[in-house]
Design an enzyme around this catalytic site. Structure first.
Site, PDB file in Angstrom:
ATOM      1  N   VAL A 410      -7.631   2.511 -11.054  1.00  9.62           N
ATOM      2  CA  VAL A 410      -8.614   1.830 -10.196  1.00  9.62           C
ATOM      3  C   VAL A 410      -7.859   1.002  -9.150  1.00  9.62           C
ATOM      4  O   VAL A 410      -6.635   1.097  -9.035  1.00  9.62           O
ATOM      5  CB  VAL A 410      -9.577   0.949 -11.027  1.00  9.62           C
ATOM      6  CG1 VAL A 410     -10.360   1.807 -12.016  1.00  9.62           C
ATOM      7  CG2 VAL A 410      -8.840  -0.160 -11.759  1.00  9.62           C
ATOM      8  N   HIS A 460       3.347   5.752 -14.272  1.00  4.65           N
ATOM      9  CA  HIS A 460       3.312   5.644 -12.816  1.00  4.65           C
ATOM     10  C   HIS A 460       3.551   7.017 -12.178  1.00  4.65           C
ATOM     11  O   HIS A 460       4.653   7.566 -12.238  1.00  4.65           O
ATOM     12  CB  HIS A 460       4.387   4.640 -12.363  1.00  4.65           C
ATOM     13  CG  HIS A 460       4.441   4.427 -10.893  1.00  4.65           C
ATOM     14  ND1 HIS A 460       5.600   4.155 -10.218  1.00  4.65           N
ATOM     15  CD2 HIS A 460       3.471   4.442  -9.955  1.00  4.65           C
ATOM     16  CE1 HIS A 460       5.342   4.015  -8.933  1.00  4.65           C
ATOM     17  NE2 HIS A 460       4.059   4.188  -8.747  1.00  4.65           N
ATOM     18  N   ASN A 510      10.249   2.423  -6.766  1.00  7.23           N
ATOM     19  CA  ASN A 510       9.850   1.611  -5.614  1.00  7.23           C
ATOM     20  C   ASN A 510      10.844   0.489  -5.344  1.00  7.23           C
ATOM     21  O   ASN A 510      11.050   0.088  -4.205  1.00  7.23           O
ATOM     22  CB  ASN A 510       8.444   1.035  -5.819  1.00  7.23           C
ATOM     23  CG  ASN A 510       7.382   2.108  -5.642  1.00  7.23           C
ATOM     24  OD1 ASN A 510       7.650   3.158  -5.045  1.00  7.23           O
ATOM     25  ND2 ASN A 510       6.197   1.877  -6.170  1.00  7.23           N
TER      26      ASN A 510
HETATM   27  P1  NAD Z   1      -8.122   4.633  -4.437  1.00  7.54           P
HETATM   28  O1  NAD Z   1      -8.695   3.478  -3.729  1.00  7.54           O
HETATM   29  O2  NAD Z   1      -8.027   5.933  -3.756  1.00  7.54           O
HETATM   30  O3  NAD Z   1      -8.948   4.877  -5.783  1.00  7.54           O
HETATM   31  C1  NAD Z   1      -9.381   3.866  -6.644  1.00  7.54           C
HETATM   32  C2  NAD Z   1     -10.666   4.357  -7.302  1.00  7.54           C
HETATM   33  O4  NAD Z   1     -11.000   3.465  -8.350  1.00  7.54           O
HETATM   34  C3  NAD Z   1     -11.868   4.413  -6.368  1.00  7.54           C
HETATM   35  O5  NAD Z   1     -12.477   5.675  -6.448  1.00  7.54           O
HETATM   36  C4  NAD Z   1     -12.785   3.322  -6.892  1.00  7.54           C
HETATM   37  O6  NAD Z   1     -14.161   3.616  -6.709  1.00  7.54           O
HETATM   38  C5  NAD Z   1     -12.423   3.303  -8.351  1.00  7.54           C
HETATM   39  N1  NAD Z   1     -12.754   2.049  -9.011  1.00  7.54           N
HETATM   40  C6  NAD Z   1     -12.567   0.798  -8.557  1.00  7.54           C
HETATM   41  N2  NAD Z   1     -12.998  -0.077  -9.470  1.00  7.54           N
HETATM   42  C7  NAD Z   1     -13.469   0.621 -10.521  1.00  7.54           C
HETATM   43  C8  NAD Z   1     -14.046   0.270 -11.770  1.00  7.54           C
HETATM   44  N3  NAD Z   1     -14.208  -0.997 -12.107  1.00  7.54           N
HETATM   45  N4  NAD Z   1     -14.393   1.261 -12.604  1.00  7.54           N
HETATM   46  C9  NAD Z   1     -14.210   2.537 -12.275  1.00  7.54           C
HETATM   47  N5  NAD Z   1     -13.689   2.929 -11.104  1.00  7.54           N
HETATM   48  C10 NAD Z   1     -13.304   1.975 -10.237  1.00  7.54           C
HETATM   49  O7  NAD Z   1      -6.700   4.144  -4.949  1.00  7.54           O
HETATM   50  P2  NAD Z   1      -5.440   5.028  -5.374  1.00  7.54           P
HETATM   51  O8  NAD Z   1      -4.550   5.203  -4.217  1.00  7.54           O
HETATM   52  O9  NAD Z   1      -5.905   6.205  -6.124  1.00  7.54           O
HETATM   53  O10 NAD Z   1      -4.698   4.015  -6.362  1.00  7.54           O
HETATM   54  C11 NAD Z   1      -5.146   3.766  -7.647  1.00  7.54           C
HETATM   55  C12 NAD Z   1      -4.066   3.094  -8.446  1.00  7.54           C
HETATM   56  O11 NAD Z   1      -2.908   3.891  -8.446  1.00  7.54           O
HETATM   57  C13 NAD Z   1      -3.625   1.740  -7.915  1.00  7.54           C
HETATM   58  O12 NAD Z   1      -3.311   0.910  -8.997  1.00  7.54           O
HETATM   59  C14 NAD Z   1      -2.374   2.065  -7.123  1.00  7.54           C
HETATM   60  O13 NAD Z   1      -1.483   0.983  -7.022  1.00  7.54           O
HETATM   61  C15 NAD Z   1      -1.794   3.151  -7.970  1.00  7.54           C
HETATM   62  N6  NAD Z   1      -0.869   4.062  -7.281  1.00  7.54           N
HETATM   63  C16 NAD Z   1      -1.146   4.496  -6.034  1.00  7.54           C
HETATM   64  C17 NAD Z   1      -0.273   5.357  -5.407  1.00  7.54           C
HETATM   65  C18 NAD Z   1      -0.563   5.880  -4.031  1.00  7.54           C
HETATM   66  O14 NAD Z   1       0.332   6.432  -3.407  1.00  7.54           O
HETATM   67  N7  NAD Z   1      -1.788   5.735  -3.536  1.00  7.54           N
HETATM   68  C19 NAD Z   1       0.882   5.778  -6.060  1.00  7.54           C
HETATM   69  C20 NAD Z   1       1.128   5.340  -7.357  1.00  7.54           C
HETATM   70  C21 NAD Z   1       0.238   4.475  -7.943  1.00  7.54           C
END
Ligand code: NAD
Length: 728
Positions: A410, A460, A510
């Protein structure tokens, strides 16, 4: 030694069957090759033998040379390698000539390779020396020469034979890119002669052996008047090929991969001389590549250690933790990708988001990828239906019942994550492991929201999840062994490569990549020509320059990370000069690739056009520019010193993970085998010298860690130190 067995039937057909008992896939060892040699001698000497079938007792033919053997071959030095390779040429040439009269080319015994499945490396070079290659129609099989992928090239005649068989141009993708083909494509490309139904493989091979004529046994290159398809180098068409290939290879590899250069040289020089001399040339270049520390480092990281980590080298000794039902919370970019790779690996997935629409959108991402697969003929409609049926998209946490692993993806917000943790724990059983995919928040802090911190862990992923092969597993302070084993077993199920690190700011990948980006931006602020920064990075083997990388990951993410880091570090924060540039870019709306504007300029369709000229308005290019090596040292040391510090601090506990993680996670100069591989290549003493000179001009961020200084004083290397407890 029973790797090859020999049987003669009533019709005079000898079958030599390759079946390495202790392994699921055949690999060639020096002893096995000697045994094969003696069995070929036996068949050729026995008047009752009319011909030979060379096949496998397993579902595949062979995976290649045992790379551990190659690693050991080096110990003997260049002459020993060369002699060993020439001995292999001698045996394969014996198979090729099959006892025929050298003048009349008559009287040889037909030898056919019958491949039930995959045939790679020496597993294809050996068939190439046979008179015919028949492959079973097994769509899962892969045929080809992947050596270049681990920093060597086909050195048992594969290079010379393939070029003479199909011409340099046609052979290029197979040799230079290690392209692999299924049997039907291999037949279309001319890699194999025939594809037959699996059940007909041996009968068809026998039929061919019994009907082969003398002329069928003579390879084109042993025939009078042989001309290389597509033309040899001094033929006008051949000339075009060689000039073009040279430019293409240098463009792609920036000259940092010794194997690519040596391969080209072997092909070019080999094309100008008779076949047997060409084999000798191939052997010389192969020897030089094996003696190059880059190939040692690449084989070590990209093959031996990568495989060891995938097989669970650092897995705690607890029972099997195979995941049966996975919950993914958050169906955004990462969650959707995680659901896809998991369902694709046969795992039942419950994909939860706050709104049904968002959950459905996450599932639709899988559908899109599967449809692309269908277009490319990699996926069948049945497979698509199967995979999609495994993903249950919902908002209902009750559906998580029975899950044995949860991956939370999330928003990157500790409050949201804490809420989700509590809701999940109320819905799942005691034994369920909870993993967060956070990229920046310390695991031990997030675990405070959990009532079962021993079951709380970081998994991760990197973006895009379906393409990136590394998964970083983070052990929090209270994470237990079962949770680590669960994460490792899960990563194995989805066929990715894991590293296990301890909890610290930015974990491992990272932590190393951010200083690389920052060093690039810092140079821009200093007035270093941005093109020099970018090209210096590429010329040392980084896939993307730091400015392109920050454009890809987005400037606003950089700003967010900078602000959070500054808040956490206070006065000790060292990157003010970097932030000035980053924040200025953000103020101008230049958020990177996604905004079609960043350190690079982009056209309307998002295509990168070149470095943004406006950069010079705020950061004019200085009159005096640093030399290339200094820029490269700054860019490499920024990453490498962070890796050493991570090791010193116990975030990394195994240098193998540090190296494999660096190459798979952020593309750290693969030719070097990784940060520790690179330090071992240049030596600790030289590394300290570079650090000292950078400290003098750049300041303390380049200070050599105590570990490196000690190693320089003692003349030790990272892999030398590690080889006591852990095989390198
Ligand atoms: P994103 O914004 O694309 O997706 C997050 C999703 O979580 C959304 O669909 C949102 O509706 C949902 N969400 C939010 N609150 C919620 C809740 N309470 N219950 C259920 N669903 C909920 O974000 P992302 O890029 O997919 O990143 C998600 C996680 O992964 C973060 O912690 C981020 O740091 C981590 N991450 C991201 C990347 C990247 O490159 N984007 C890489 C590694 C890790």
């Amino acid at each position: 030694m029973t790797d090859f067995t020999y049987a003669l039937d009533a019709d005079g057909v000898a079958t030599i069957t390759w079946d390495v008992k202790a392994k699921s896939m055949n690999v060639m060892s020096t002893e096995a090759f000697a045994l094969l040699d003696s069995l070929i001698d036996r068949a050729l000497a026995d008047a009752a033998v009319k011909g030979v079938i060379l096949t496998s007792g397993k579902k595949d033919f062979a995976g290649g040379m045992d790379l551990n053997v190659i690693a050991r071959m080096r110990a003997g030095g260049a002459q020993a390698i060369f002699d060993g390779v020439m001995q292999m040429h001698h045996v394969l040439r014996k198979i090729e000539r099959a006892g025929m009269d050298p003048k009349t080319k008559k009287g040889g015994k037909p030898i056919v390779a019958a491949l039930p499945g995959t045939a790679l490396g020496i597993g294809y070079e050996l068939p190439l020396s046979c008179h015919r290659i028949i492959a079973a129609d097994n769509p899962k099989a892969k045929i080809g020469l992947p050596e270049i992928m681990v920093g060597i090239f086909p050195g048992a005649g594969g290079t010379t034979r393939l070029v003479r068989k199909m011409g340099a141009m046609m052979a290029a993708p197979f040799l230079l890119e290690g392209k692999l083909s299924d049997p039907k494509s291999a037949k279309a490309a001319g890699l194999v002669d025939e594809v037959v139904a699996p059940e007909d493989l041996l009968s068809r091979a026998k039929e061919w052996v019994l009907s082969a004529k003398d002329a069928d046994l003579v390879k084109p290159w042993d025939d009078k008047g042989y001309k290389m398809p597509g033309g040899a180098p001094y033929h006008p068409a051949g000339f075009m090929t060689f000039v073009g290939a040279n430019a293409m290879v240098m463009g792609k590899t920036m000259g940092v991969y010794p194997a690519a250069r040596a391969l080209l040289a072997a092909v070019y020089e080999g094309a100008l001389v008779p076949f047997d001399t060409a084999l000798k040339i191939e052997a010389r270049h192969f020897t030089s590549v094996l003696m190059n520390p880059s190939s040692t480092a690449m084989i070590r990281s990209l093959f031996i250690n990568k495989e060891a980590l995938e097989k669970g080298a650092n897995r705690p000794k607890v029972d099997d933790q195979t995941v049966r039902k996975l919950g993914v919370i958050g169906a955004g970019m990462m969650g959707a990708g995680i659901a896809y790779v998991s369902a694709n690996a046969g795992i039942e997935v419950v994909l939860i988001d706050a709104a049904q629409e968002a959950a459905d959108k996450g599932k639709a991402y899988s559908e899109g990828l599967l449809d692309k697969g269908i277009q490319r003929r990699k996926v069948t409609p049945e497979k698509k239906a199967e995979v999609l049926a495994r993903i249950h998209a919902t908002t209902d946490y009750a559906a998580l019942q029975g899950c044995d692993l949860i991956v939370e993806a999330v928003f990157e917000d500790p409050k949201v994550k804490a809420e989700v943790t509590a809701r999940v724990e109320a819905a799942v059983g005691e034994g369920c492991v909870f993993a967060t995919n956070t990229s920046t928040l310390p695991i031990s802090g997030l675990a405070k929201a959990s009532s079962r911190p021993a079951n709380f862990i970081g998994i991760h992923f990197f973006s895009p999840v379906d393409k990136m092969m590394l998964v970083e597993i983070i052990r929090g302070k209270e994470t237990g062994d079962v949770a680590v084993a669960k994460a490792l077993d899960y990563v194995r199920q989805i066929r990715k490569t894991p590293i296990v690190v301890n909890d610290a700011r930015f974990f491992y990948a990272n932590r190393c990549i951010i200083p690389y980006i920052n060093e690039g931006i810092r140079m821009v602020a200093e007035g270093v020509e941005p093109a020099l920064v970018e090209n210096a990075a590429k010329l040392v083997g980084m896939p993307l320059g730091p400015l392109q990388l920050v454009d890809e990951t987005s400037i606003d993410l950089g700003v967010k990370i900078a602000k959070a880091t500054r808040a956490a570090m206070g006065d000790a924060y060292p990157d003010g000069a970097v932030d000035a540039v980053l924040f200025r870019m953000a103020d101008q709306g230049r958020m990177g690739k996604k905004a079609n504007a960043g350190f690079y300029a982009y056209d309307a369709s998002g295509k990168r056009e070149g470095l943004w000229e406006g950069l010079a308005t705020d950061y004019p290019v200085a009159d005096s520019q640093p030399d290339l090596t200094t820029v490269q040292h700054r860019l490499l040391m920024a990453q490498v010193l962070e890796a050493v510090r991570a090791l010193e601090e116990g975030v990394l506990t195994d240098i193998r993970e540090g190296d494999v993680g660096a190459i798979l996670g952020w593309g750290f100069a693969p030719w070097s085998g990784g940060p520790f591989g690179w330090l071992d290549i240049i030596g600790a003493a030289r590394a300290v010298e570079i650090c000292d000179s950078l400290v003098a001009t750049q300041g303390p961020r380049f200070a050599a860690p105590a570990l490196l200084r000690d190693m320089a004083a003692q003349g030790t290397s990272f892999y030398g130190r590690a080889s006591g407890e852990k095989a390198a």
